[in-house]
Design an enzyme around this catalytic site. Structure first.
Site, mmCIF file in Angstrom:
data_model
loop_
_atom_site.group_PDB
_atom_site.id
_atom_site.type_symbol
_atom_site.label_atom_id
_atom_site.label_comp_id
_atom_site.label_asym_id
_atom_site.label_seq_id
_atom_site.Cartn_x
_atom_site.Cartn_y
_atom_site.Cartn_z
ATOM 1 C CG LEU A 294 -5.640 -41.048 -14.796
ATOM 2 C CD1 LEU A 294 -4.723 -40.128 -14.593
ATOM 3 C CD2 LEU A 294 -6.733 -41.228 -13.854
ATOM 4 N NE ARG A 295 -7.038 -40.865 -24.601
ATOM 5 C CZ ARG A 295 -6.205 -42.057 -24.620
ATOM 6 N NH1 ARG A 295 -6.499 -43.184 -24.597
ATOM 7 N NH2 ARG A 295 -4.831 -41.575 -24.648
ATOM 8 N N GLY A 296 -11.135 -41.322 -19.352
ATOM 9 C CA GLY A 296 -12.263 -41.049 -19.259
ATOM 10 C C GLY A 296 -12.771 -40.022 -18.076
#
Length: 357
Positions: A294-296
């Site tokens: 979920l970093r993006g």
């Protein structure tokens, strides 16, 4: 020369080494935007800049550091502790503030720390004097580069040639905002909030996908091909090299205006909102591109807010997302270390399909 100009030149000459003005840099818009957004919101997670040799990577990074306003730090504190923000204080300063002691402060330039390729872990993280700790019971800490970079910028040139273990340490500290040094059961922890900027030449190899993914943004720069633009860049550089103080004076007004915009954006950032339907579209783009984790999603949301704040808006517009999303996602598509990073075309196609629908 009038008295006003003499004063300006005198002030500029107090600098140890003149730095090429950020507003005088021609082209390389991706790199400049990524750096601006990271200094507005350091929690974006830094930026990886990859491009050809001689394209002004180092010049631009030093220019953004020189552009930033001075910061207030606790006097004689080796960690650049903030006098009132608890999260940016060392343990010693926290104790002093907790006791109600008077804590003297001073203004310093935003720290700009270069990490050399041959740096050891002790040089980066700092060292504890074990002998003194065991014999005298005193924790003596020799600060490393992470301590010096706190509340500033840590620049790693040729980061793709740096040992993976050290890159991991840098990324962990940048993400958590803290550095912990442990030796023989003795532990010291200090704040390490900095904007991590890495640069490199893709011909010398890329970082492993697992490490690359942890950089908030990825900017690509290429050698300018247009003859007239190349001439302008050369003339600008020659003018600075021949008389840096006159060049700095020429761009002083633009520098001051940009500096004010950055400070205003930093102050406005916490009030910027992004509608639920836009957050869903960002996640839809990430899901369609098969971005791991979920970093993006998180970085794109943060970058869009920073871009809106920079443009004096309290609410994120869809165009804010379009302006930053390629910088936030292109390096997250690479699954195989042997693959090259997508230039952004794949991201752009998906963005056009989803955000324009």
């Amino acid at each position: 020369m009038c008295e006003f100009n003499i004063i300006i030149v005198s002030i500029l000459k107090d600098k140890v080494r003149p730095v090429f003005p950020f507003t005088a840099i021609v082209g390389q818009e991706e790199m400049k935007l990524a750096l601006l957004l990271n200094v507005i919101d350091p929690k974006i997670g830094g930026v990886m800049i990859m491009g050809d040799r001689g394209t002004g990577k180092s010049t631009t990074i030093r220019a953004i550091a020189d552009l930033l306003p001075k910061i207030e730090v606790v006097q004689d504190d080796i960690f650049n502790s903030h006098p009132s923000d608890y999260d940016l204080m060392s343990d010693i300063v926290k104790t002093q503030v907790g006791r109600g002691d008077n804590v003297p402060t001073r203004l310093i330039d935003v720290p700009m720390v270069d990490l050399p390729l041959g740096a050891t872990e002790d040089r980066v993280c700092g060292t504890i004097d074990i002998e003194k700790a065991l014999t005298e019971g005193i924790k003596t800490f020799e600060p490393g580069l992470l301590a010096k970079a706190n509340r500033g910028i840590l620049y790693v040139d040729e980061v793709n040639l740096l040992d993976d273990h050290l890159v991991d340490i840098l990324l962990d500290a940048a993400a958590s905002g803290w550095n912990t040094v442990e030796r023989e059961g003795i532990s010291i922890r200090h704040p390490a909030r900095f904007v991590l900027v890495g640069s490199g030449n893709p011909e010398e190899g890329e970082l492993r996908p697992q490490l690359l993914d942890r950089f908030g943004m990825h900017a690509e720069i290429r050698t300018v091909k247009e003859p007239s633009l190349r001439v302008k860049i050369v003339e600008q550089r020659s003018k600075f090299d021949s008389n840096p103080y006159t060049c700095l004076q020429e761009f002083q007004e633009q520098q001051d205006k940009l500096k004010s915009s950055i400070v205003a954006a930093q102050n406005r950032l916490s009030d910027v909102t992004i509608d639920y339907d836009l957050r869903v579209k960002i996640s839809e783009v990430c899901g369609t591109l098969d971005v791991d984790g979920l970093r993006g999603d998180i970085v794109t949301n943060r970058a869009a807010k920073a871009f809106a704040a920079y443009n004096e808006r309290a609410k994120v517009h869809i165009n804010d997302i379009k302006a930053v999303i390629i910088l936030c996602l292109r390096h997250r598509l690479r699954k195989d270390p042997l693959e090259t990073i997508d230039s952004g075309n794949k991201v752009q196609q998906v963005v056009n399909n989803i955000l324009n629908s």
